[in-house]
Design a protein around this motif. Structure first.
Motif, PDB file in Angstrom:
ATOM      1  N   THR A 120       0.822  -1.212   0.000  1.00 22.56           N
ATOM      2  CA  THR A 120       0.000   0.000   0.000  1.00 22.56           C
ATOM      3  C   THR A 120       0.854   1.259   0.000  1.00 22.56           C
ATOM      4  O   THR A 120       0.561   2.223  -0.703  1.00 22.56           O
ATOM      5  CB  THR A 120      -0.921   0.023   1.236  1.00 22.56           C
ATOM      6  OG1 THR A 120      -1.730  -1.160   1.225  1.00 22.56           O
ATOM      7  CG2 THR A 120      -1.823   1.245   1.221  1.00 22.56           C
ATOM      8  N   SER A 160      -5.393   9.828   6.016  1.00 22.19           N
ATOM      9  CA  SER A 160      -4.816   9.493   4.714  1.00 22.19           C
ATOM     10  C   SER A 160      -5.640   8.448   3.980  1.00 22.19           C
ATOM     11  O   SER A 160      -5.654   8.416   2.743  1.00 22.19           O
ATOM     12  CB  SER A 160      -3.374   8.993   4.890  1.00 22.19           C
ATOM     13  OG  SER A 160      -2.538  10.049   5.332  1.00 22.19           O
ATOM     14  N   THR A 161      -6.356   7.600   4.733  1.00 20.91           N
ATOM     15  CA  THR A 161      -7.198   6.588   4.089  1.00 20.91           C
ATOM     16  C   THR A 161      -8.392   7.201   3.379  1.00 20.91           C
ATOM     17  O   THR A 161      -9.062   6.524   2.594  1.00 20.91           O
ATOM     18  CB  THR A 161      -7.697   5.579   5.138  1.00 20.91           C
ATOM     19  OG1 THR A 161      -8.345   6.287   6.212  1.00 20.91           O
ATOM     20  CG2 THR A 161      -6.550   4.760   5.701  1.00 20.91           C
ATOM     21  N   ALA A 162      -8.682   8.487   3.646  1.00 18.17           N
ATOM     22  CA  ALA A 162      -9.821   9.142   3.009  1.00 18.17           C
ATOM     23  C   ALA A 162      -9.461   9.736   1.648  1.00 18.17           C
ATOM     24  O   ALA A 162     -10.349  10.109   0.880  1.00 18.17           O
ATOM     25  CB  ALA A 162     -10.365  10.248   3.912  1.00 18.17           C
ATOM     26  N   HIS A 164      -7.864   9.335  -2.021  1.00 19.64           N
ATOM     27  CA  HIS A 164      -7.509   8.334  -3.030  1.00 19.64           C
ATOM     28  C   HIS A 164      -6.995   9.017  -4.290  1.00 19.64           C
ATOM     29  O   HIS A 164      -7.131  10.228  -4.469  1.00 19.64           O
ATOM     30  CB  HIS A 164      -8.734   7.486  -3.376  1.00 19.64           C
ATOM     31  CG  HIS A 164      -9.182   6.596  -2.261  1.00 19.64           C
ATOM     32  ND1 HIS A 164      -9.262   5.230  -2.379  1.00 19.64           N
ATOM     33  CD2 HIS A 164      -9.576   6.873  -0.979  1.00 19.64           C
ATOM     34  CE1 HIS A 164      -9.696   4.698  -1.237  1.00 19.64           C
ATOM     35  NE2 HIS A 164      -9.888   5.691  -0.378  1.00 19.64           N
ATOM     36  N   GLN A 191      -0.673   8.504   8.427  1.00 18.62           N
ATOM     37  CA  GLN A 191      -1.910   8.621   9.199  1.00 18.62           C
ATOM     38  C   GLN A 191      -2.797   9.758   8.705  1.00 18.62           C
ATOM     39  O   GLN A 191      -4.014   9.594   8.621  1.00 18.62           O
ATOM     40  CB  GLN A 191      -1.595   8.837  10.683  1.00 18.62           C
ATOM     41  CG  GLN A 191      -1.007   7.612  11.372  1.00 18.62           C
ATOM     42  CD  GLN A 191      -0.831   7.855  12.864  1.00 18.62           C
ATOM     43  OE1 GLN A 191      -0.375   8.912  13.306  1.00 18.62           O
ATOM     44  NE2 GLN A 191      -1.202   6.865  13.653  1.00 18.62           N
ATOM     45  N   ARG A 207     -13.858   8.377   6.080  1.00 15.46           N
ATOM     46  CA  ARG A 207     -12.504   7.995   6.462  1.00 15.46           C
ATOM     47  C   ARG A 207     -11.917   7.013   5.454  1.00 15.46           C
ATOM     48  O   ARG A 207     -10.708   6.985   5.230  1.00 15.46           O
ATOM     49  CB  ARG A 207     -12.487   7.363   7.863  1.00 15.46           C
ATOM     50  CG  ARG A 207     -12.837   8.341   8.965  1.00 15.46           C
ATOM     51  CD  ARG A 207     -12.775   7.637  10.310  1.00 15.46           C
ATOM     52  NE  ARG A 207     -11.457   7.132  10.598  1.00 15.46           N
ATOM     53  CZ  ARG A 207     -10.513   7.809  11.237  1.00 15.46           C
ATOM     54  NH1 ARG A 207     -10.755   9.049  11.651  1.00 15.46           N
ATOM     55  NH2 ARG A 207      -9.327   7.278  11.450  1.00 15.46           N
ATOM     56  N   SER A 208     -12.723   6.165   4.877  1.00 14.45           N
ATOM     57  CA  SER A 208     -12.250   5.191   3.887  1.00 14.45           C
ATOM     58  C   SER A 208     -13.408   4.821   2.977  1.00 14.45           C
ATOM     59  O   SER A 208     -14.576   4.906   3.364  1.00 14.45           O
ATOM     60  CB  SER A 208     -11.683   3.939   4.566  1.00 14.45           C
ATOM     61  OG  SER A 208     -12.667   3.306   5.364  1.00 14.45           O
ATOM     62  N   TRP A 209     -13.094   4.437   1.759  1.00 15.47           N
ATOM     63  CA  TRP A 209     -14.126   4.041   0.800  1.00 15.47           C
ATOM     64  C   TRP A 209     -13.522   3.206  -0.319  1.00 15.47           C
ATOM     65  O   TRP A 209     -12.326   3.106  -0.456  1.00 15.47           O
ATOM     66  CB  TRP A 209     -14.827   5.270   0.227  1.00 15.47           C
ATOM     67  CG  TRP A 209     -13.933   6.373  -0.265  1.00 15.47           C
ATOM     68  CD1 TRP A 209     -13.293   7.317   0.478  1.00 15.47           C
ATOM     69  CD2 TRP A 209     -13.557   6.627  -1.625  1.00 15.47           C
ATOM     70  NE1 TRP A 209     -12.575   8.161  -0.316  1.00 15.47           N
ATOM     71  CE2 TRP A 209     -12.718   7.772  -1.616  1.00 15.47           C
ATOM     72  CE3 TRP A 209     -13.880   6.035  -2.843  1.00 15.47           C
ATOM     73  CZ2 TRP A 209     -12.154   8.291  -2.773  1.00 15.47           C
ATOM     74  CZ3 TRP A 209     -13.342   6.570  -3.996  1.00 15.47           C
ATOM     75  CH2 TRP A 209     -12.485   7.682  -3.962  1.00 15.47           C
TER      76      TRP A 209
END
Length: 209
Positions: A120, A160-162, A164, A191, A207-209
């Motif tokens: 990742t 950071s996961t939000a 893309h 993070q 937060r994530s998708w």
């Protein structure tokens, strides 16, 4: 000389004399062994002892393992975006789990030239040395490293996961209503990511998708 007598003395007395000499040598060796001192070549902490009192140790075998806990260093991993701004000589702080509420100043002494990927994100290893190492450090204990690589004014911080599709200083986030939006990003870590444009304070971001 009488018939039957042997030249060179009594063999029984000779044998007894050799036994006495061997007993004296053994006693001297035991006295020397009981007073033997093992001196460490460095100042450190004993990690392992491969035996007990009276154990036989072969020449060249490791009997005591020491760790130089007075010059211990901290290993940390930094994401690719941050590692480019990390340089030898930079100042940092280190937090330890057994020193809650305290941080210790440290200095970057090495940055790995080759990164490793977990599929990742690419990370680079960084080695830090304490300015003044705290007492009773433990090998392998967890440390939290804080190092400022830069700063951005008037930015929002999102996980950071939000974010893309990051490329060329831009990325895509998804708002709470399901709307995708292109944003301008600044600093990006493992993070959090700083968003410098495209979002307003109060926007709801997944937060994530």
């Amino acid at each position: 000389m009488r018939r039957g007598a042997r030249a060179g003395g009594d063999p029984i007395l000779d044998a007894q004399r050799k036994v006495n000499q061997a007993d004296d040598a053994l006693a001297a060796a035991e006295d020397a062994q009981s007073g033997t001192k093992i001196t460490a070549p460095i100042r450190g902490t004993v990690l392992t002892v491969a035996g007990t009192v009276g154990s036989k140790v072969d020449r060249g075998a490791t009997f005591i393992t020491l760790a130089d806990t007075f010059a211990m260093q901290v290993e940390a991993d930094f994401p690719e975006a941050d590692a480019a701004a990390v340089a030898i000589g930079q100042h940092a702080t280190v937090g330890l789990a057994d020193h809650v509420g305290h941080t210790f100043p440290a200095t970057v002494v090495q940055v790995d030239p080759v990164g490793t990927s977990d599929g990742t994100m690419v990370r680079y290893g960084v080695l830090l040395s304490f300015v003044e190492a705290p007492e009773h450090l433990l090998l392998g204990q967890t440390a939290a490293v804080t190092l400022r690589t830069g700063a951005v004014d008037d930015a929002l911080r999102v996980p950071s996961t939000a974010v893309h599709d990051v490329a060329g200083g831009r990325g895509t986030v998804r708002l709470g209503a399901g709307e995708s939006r292109t944003v301008t990003i600044g600093l990006r870590g493992d993070q959090y990511t700083e968003v410098t444009g495209g979002l307003a304070d109060g926007d709801l971001v997944l937060r994530s998708w």
